[in-house]
Write an enzyme that holds these catalytic residues in place. Structure first.
Site, PDB file in Angstrom:
ATOM      1  N   ARG A 115      -0.326-101.448  90.654  1.00 42.37           N
ATOM      2  CA  ARG A 115      -0.620-102.836  90.964  1.00 42.37           C
ATOM      3  C   ARG A 115      -0.650-103.111  92.471  1.00 42.37           C
ATOM      4  NH1 ARG A 115       1.269-107.074  87.127  1.00 42.37           N
ATOM      5  NH2 ARG A 115       1.636-105.121  86.064  1.00 42.37           N
ATOM      6  N   THR A 116       0.415-102.759  93.133  1.00 47.61           N
ATOM      7  CA  THR A 116       0.506-103.106  94.553  1.00 47.61           C
ATOM      8  C   THR A 116      -0.533-102.355  95.374  1.00 47.61           C
ATOM      9  OG1 THR A 116       2.861-103.485  94.233  1.00 47.61           O
ATOM     10  CG2 THR A 116       2.102-103.300  96.495  1.00 47.61           C
ATOM     11  N   HIS A 135      10.469-106.255  99.819  1.00 50.25           N
ATOM     12  CA  HIS A 135       9.096-106.162  99.334  1.00 50.25           C
ATOM     13  C   HIS A 135       8.437-107.473  99.745  1.00 50.25           C
ATOM     14  CE1 HIS A 135       5.601-105.274  97.176  1.00 50.25           C
ATOM     15  NE2 HIS A 135       6.063-105.106  95.955  1.00 50.25           N
ATOM     16  N   LYS A 192      10.876 -81.560 100.393  1.00 50.61           N
ATOM     17  CA  LYS A 192      10.784 -80.121 100.584  1.00 50.61           C
ATOM     18  C   LYS A 192      10.014 -79.766 101.847  1.00 50.61           C
ATOM     19  CE  LYS A 192      10.590 -79.170  95.681  1.00 50.61           C
ATOM     20  NZ  LYS A 192       9.487 -79.214  94.739  1.00 50.61           N
ATOM     21  N   ARG A 210       4.795 -97.620 100.962  1.00 46.67           N
ATOM     22  CA  ARG A 210       5.830 -97.832  99.945  1.00 46.67           C
ATOM     23  C   ARG A 210       6.649 -96.567  99.858  1.00 46.67           C
ATOM     24  NH1 ARG A 210       5.545-100.204  93.949  1.00 46.67           N
ATOM     25  NH2 ARG A 210       5.559-102.061  95.245  1.00 46.67           N
TER      26      ARG A 210
END
Lengths: 178, 307, 434
Positions: B58-59, B136, B86, B108
């Site tokens: 969505r975002t 957010h 890693k 994000r």
């Protein structure tokens, strides 16, 4: 000291708008498919006046809208300040419409270039015409007005200020020294 | 008018006038998404990178659409956090991206503070699309836009936020924003999901769902994700649904014109009953539409010259 | 060469001394302390060095009982040599290094290796702390007797708590029978394991999972209960909470043999420093709230906390230039510890003799090492301090390999200007007029 010269008072503004309304009707042979669109901010009250006058002359409501051209400006990202964005209101497709763009002062022509680009995103008008209260010259693009209130040769360092508000008696056009 | 920071990292340090500016700008941008040709040329030649270390449809999509409607070029990079642990560090990734000279980076990340690391390191504008349980900001902005649209104001409204407050960046950003805009914020959730000292953020804490939503103008339900929390945090989703779901029965306690919000994706039947999610009070889909407008507004306001 | 330290203010809590006097060092030992020691005609510049110390503090060599030297295994973070150099630069002539190396210092060969490297570095005295359990896994005790004979001075699983209370009991009992201290890292992992910083309003704002103060308190209380029950001694490492301070205070009043240390960051910084997500403020225990900082200061002032140790924990940028959640715990401290602690004296929390007691005499006493005293006959380990010297922290210029210092850029007052180890000058501050 800055010198301000009043070049149009309320009465002459109104007379010019009346004449322009008649010219618009004459050129477009009536109100069929006619849309008056004011460019924010200065063109919006003038567009409202023209819409009123044309409706009164013809005795019929005509379509009108407002256009914020900021997002189409060629200098929108080159200045440090982001110009505020206001609402654009064109709630109908412009396909085959006869659009009259209205602004207060025609100067470099860049605003009109941006406005025409914006209009194209709303459809394919049959024709776009331009109505301005003041044409002060100094064009930087090949653009001319179809309907002009007054042609006012000005210096580049001067500022032309158009005041058109709900208080019609205060309407005026002033040349301010820069 | 201009935002005071080159980045959008969170609502905590965002002045109220700038929230107003973003919401006003977003309100004007909404119309663009309703046109036949949903595109303006403003960000022509600008590059927006979305850098997502956490899965999100969505975002990420919302940012991408927002950028495209402004004519920016968008590049989406999805990296799983584990591979980053890693191999390449976030800082290396950032420096590599910087070398490709994008204009705005949307990030994000599951780690709180990740966006701030980039902001301190890079000259580009950084937009935080969610960092851990921290902030957010674009979600809070779109929520505030939705509330303002539906209620005409934010000041003086009572907003109940219900769910796992402790692990929610949506809750934090909304609390900062809503309090700043003058709302009364009530938070509610299982006691172990109410973080310590949250009253100091200016909210009222309520352990009973019924008390929390009584007379609320807005009820904001948070997504419950037991699988992402530490073990032994809460007995079961069933228990949660019985205690904290918004349903036909308890919604009557709220004001008649209550609006129901959810940042999505919705766990139907867990935090919200399906008929409420789809019912007349729900503004969940408006939130999604406003998300595009808010993100367009931010991309616009953060773009361009520094003169 | 013999040395005369002339005209300094000698502060030696081990013999209750605070007076302007001279010290003669002969053959690496403190020979005499007298009002006026004048070189005899037989002494030449080649056989006797005279150091004029007017206005300076002469302290028994400082002892940092809690450092991580990283060698063997993590030489990219620090080596015994660089760590020892950082120690003397910070004024510490003796340091005790923790066992969480790779391999873990849980057997004689690692202990001997550390001592050999320290001898080669020939800088500070290094006292290895051996692991309490094999591999620091918290399951089987290490060979305490063999480790003691190899040169270990204490046992600790520092970095990991001893979760199994039965194991801790046995460690306390056996160590006590060998007259060896146990240093306890107090942490209830059930409460702390997912945490990244002190749990409180700031962690709530930052959205970082919290480590509650009670995670430390519970284990401190457990260790005190075990020490009381078994009649043994326990030393609590890096005390950071008001609850832990209070627990130690009450235990001492009740006659339990408990000692405690804290680190400068626990009385200098609060969890406010975490705003901005600086990984140089990430350590265990975490920086606590303002009320905990006050309690730690009070504990230092009333004698509840016996020692100040830096918990010097160097890391490389690989561990620190990452997201906060992934960053390693720990900060360097050897080169800032003294200046940060001297602030306690300026703030009236400790007298200078009390401070030196906590940074030299007491830690030596807890570790049962023959250090922390200027009594004639003792090793000539001496720290010379200019308590007025103003300087700016620049971690880039530190001897330690670590750059993970939350005080970088701070303006501090007070500095070791010289460190003498066994009669040899091992560090001289550039620009010091001695």
């Amino acid at each position: 000291m800055k010198k301000n010269t009043v070049v149009m008072d309320a009465e002459s503004v109104d007379r010019s708008l009346t004449r322009m309304a008649h010219e618009i009707l004459e050129r477009n042979r009536g109100t069929d498919n006619l849309i008056i669109i004011g460019i924010r901010k200065g063109g919006v009250p003038l567009a409202e006046r023209l819409t009123e006058k044309i409706s009164a002359i013809e005795g019929t409501e005509i379509m009108s809208g407002t256009l914020d051209i900021t997002l189409y400006r060629d200098d929108v990202l080159t200045t440090g300040i982001r110009p505020p964005i206001e609402k654009t209101y064109i709630p109908f497709p412009l396909d085959k419409k006869r659009v009259v763009l209205v602004d207060d002062v025609l100067f470099t022509g860049r605003t009109i270039r941006a406005a025409m680009d914006a209009l194209m995103d709303f459809g394919r008008p049959a024709i776009i015409q331009l109505a301005v209260l003041i044409d002060r010259g100094h064009r930087e693009l090949p653009i001319r007005a179809d309907f002009i209130g007054e042609t006012l040769p000005s210096s580049l360092w001067e500022n032309v200020r158009v005041t058109v508000t709900d208080d019609r008696s205060a309407d005026e056009v002033v040349i301010e020294e820069g | 008018m201009k935002l005071s920071s080159k980045d959008m990292l969170g609502i905590r340090d965002l002045p109220r006038e700038e929230i107003d500016l973003i919401l006003d700008t977003a309100a004007s941008f909404k119309e663009i998404s309703e046109r036949t040709i949903k595109k303006v040329p403003t960000l022509r030649g600008k590059t927006v990178i979305t850098l997502f270390f956490e899965a999100s449809t969505r975002t990420r999509t919302s940012f991408e659409i927002a950028a495209k409607r402004l004519s920016a070029d968008t590049i989406n990079i999805s990296a799983s956090t584990s591979s980053v642990v890693k191999g390449e560090t976030l800082i290396d990734t950032a420096r590599n991206l910087e070398s490709m000279n994008p204009d705005i980076i949307v990030i994000r990340h599951s780690a709180a503070g990740a966006a701030q690391i980039l902001a301190g390191l890079l000259k580009q504008s950084i937009i935080n699309a969610g960092d851990g349980a921290h902030e957010h900001p674009t979600q809070a902005l779109l929520d505030m836009l939705t509330i303002r649209e539906k209620k005409g104001r934010i000041e003086g409204l009572t907003v109940a936020i219900v769910g796992d407050i402790a692990h929610s960046r949506v809750a934090r950003s909304n609390i900062y924003g809503l309090i700043k805009m003058g709302a009364n914020v009530v938070i509610c959730g299982p006691a172990m999901m109410i973080p310590r000292g949250i009253e100091r953020m200016g909210v009222t804490v309520c352990c009973s769902m019924r008390d929390a939503i009584r007379n609320a103008d807005v009820v904001m339900m948070l997504r419950m994700q037991l699988e992402r929390q530490e073990k032994n945090l809460f007995p079961s989703l069933r228990e949660y649904a019985q205690q904290f779901s918004l349903n036909r029965d308890n919604i009557r306690l709220a004001k008649d014109d209550v609006i129901v919000m959810h940042p999505g994706p919705v766990n139907r039947g867990v935090e919200i009953a399906p008929d409420i999610a789809d019912g007349p009070s729900s503004v969940i889909l408006e939130q999604v539409a406003n998300g595009v407008a808010v993100r367009m507004a931010l991309l616009y306001l953060l773009s361009g010259g520094t003169k | 060469m013999n040395v005369v330290l002339k005209g300094g203010r000698i502060v030696d809590p081990s013999q209750g001394m605070d007076a302007v006097s001279d010290i003669l060092i002969e053959k690496g030992k403190i020979s005499r302390i007298e009002r006026d020691i004048t070189p005899s005609k037989a002494d030449s510049k080649n056989t006797l060095r005279v150091i004029d110390l007017q206005g300076m503090i002469v302290s028994p060599g400082l002892v940092d009982m809690h450092v991580h030297l990283r060698e063997p295994g993590f030489e990219y973070k620090e080596t015994i040599r660089t760590g020892s150099e950082a120690a003397v630069a910070g004024g510490f002539t003796s340091i005790a290094c923790m066992a969480n190396t790779n391999p873990v210092n849980d057997n004689r060969s690692v202990t001997e290796f550390i001592l050999k490297q320290a001898r080669l570095a020939a800088t500070a005295n290094v006292f290895p702390v051996a692991a309490l359990s094999r591999g620091q896994a918290g399951e089987t005790l290490t060979e305490f007797g063999d480790l003691k004979s190899a040169g270990a001075v204490a046992f600790s699983d520092d970095g990991n708590p001893v979760t199994d209370s039965g194991l801790m009991r046995h460690a306390l009992e056996y160590a006590c029978s060998l007259d060896m201290p146990v240093l306890s890292h107090c942490e209830d992992r059930g409460l702390s394991s997912s945490g990244l910083m002190h749990e409180g309003f700031i962690s709530t704002e930052l959205g970082l999972p919290g480590i509650p103060a009670v995670a430390e308190d519970i284990m401190v209380l457990r260790d005190i209960a075990l020490a009381r029950f078994t009649g043994t001694r326990v030393h609590i490492a890096h005390v950071s909470t008001a609850g832990a301070v209070q627990a130690v205070r009450e235990a001492k009043a009740a006659g339990v043999h408990v000692t405690a240390e804290t680190a400068p960051h626990y009385f200098t910084l609060t969890d406010e420093a975490l705003r901005g997500f600086s990984t140089n403020c990430k350590m265990y225990p975490p920086l606590r709230g303002a009320e905990d900082v006050e309690a730690v200061k009070e504990g230092l002032s009333d004698g509840t906390i016996d020692a100040i140790a830096s918990d010097h924990a160097p890391h490389s940028s690989v561990e620190k230039d990452v997201e906060f959640a992934y960053a390693a715990n720990g900060i360097i401290g050897l080169e800032t510890s003294l200046a940060l602690s001297l602030k306690l004296v300026r703030d009236g929390i400790l007298t200078l003799p009390q401070l030196i007691e906590k940074m030299s005499t007491n830690p030596a006493h807890i570790l049962k090492i023959p250090k922390g005293s200027l009594t004639p006959g003792c090793d000539a380990d001496i720290t010379l301090i200019d308590i007025h010297k103003a300087w700016t922290v620049d971690a880039g210029t530190f001897r330690s390999k670590g750059l993970n210092c939350p005080f970088d850029g701070w303006n501090l007052i007070g500095k070791a200007i010289m460190a003498i180890v066994g009669g040899e000058v091992r560090y001289t501050d550039t620009g010091a007029a001695v």
